[in-house]
Scaffold this motif. Sequence first.
Motif, PDB file in Angstrom:
ATOM      1  N   VAL A   1       0.835  -1.202   0.000  1.00  0.00           N
ATOM      2  CA  VAL A   1       0.000   0.000   0.000  1.00  0.00           C
ATOM      3  C   VAL A   1       0.869   1.251   0.000  1.00  0.00           C
ATOM      4  N   THR A   2       1.921   1.252   0.824  1.00  0.00           N
ATOM      5  CA  THR A   2       2.828   2.405   0.878  1.00  0.00           C
ATOM      6  C   THR A   2       3.531   2.606  -0.465  1.00  0.00           C
TER       7      THR A   2
ATOM      8  N   GLY B   1       2.414   1.685  -3.404  1.00  0.00           N
ATOM      9  CA  GLY B   1       1.413   2.179  -4.354  1.00  0.00           C
ATOM     10  C   GLY B   1       1.130   3.659  -4.153  1.00  0.00           C
ATOM     11  N   MET B   2       1.023   4.085  -2.920  1.00  0.00           N
ATOM     12  CA  MET B   2       0.781   5.509  -2.633  1.00  0.00           C
ATOM     13  C   MET B   2       1.972   6.359  -3.094  1.00  0.00           C
ATOM     14  N   ALA B   3       3.190   5.873  -2.832  1.00  0.00           N
ATOM     15  CA  ALA B   3       4.385   6.616  -3.255  1.00  0.00           C
ATOM     16  C   ALA B   3       4.437   6.724  -4.774  1.00  0.00           C
ATOM     17  N   TYR B   4       4.054   5.675  -5.457  1.00  0.00           N
ATOM     18  CA  TYR B   4       4.034   5.691  -6.924  1.00  0.00           C
ATOM     19  C   TYR B   4       3.024   6.722  -7.435  1.00  0.00           C
ATOM     20  N   LEU B   5       1.848   6.751  -6.818  1.00  0.00           N
ATOM     21  CA  LEU B   5       0.817   7.712  -7.244  1.00  0.00           C
ATOM     22  C   LEU B   5       1.247   9.145  -6.940  1.00  0.00           C
ATOM     23  N   VAL B   6       1.847   9.375  -5.782  1.00  0.00           N
ATOM     24  CA  VAL B   6       2.273  10.730  -5.413  1.00  0.00           C
ATOM     25  C   VAL B   6       3.400  11.191  -6.320  1.00  0.00           C
TER      26      VAL B   6
END
Length: 74
Positions: A58-59, A61-66
Amino acid sequence: MADVAITEEWRRSVEKRLQSLELRDAVDEVHRLNVEDRLGGIEESLKWLLRLIVGGLVTGGMAYLVAGGFSLGS
């Protein structure tokens, strides 16, 4: 008189077998309890390992989106 000796011998034999079974049952019970404790520990470890893996995904994925992942612009 021979019947009394056979009966006494049979009684001692049965008592010895019963004691042996009781001892084996006690040892098996202790073994079962130890196995239950160890399996409980393994289950707890696997639960935390799964939490860490899912949290990492999850972390990530969030870093990739940000960082601009999936951007369709130029």
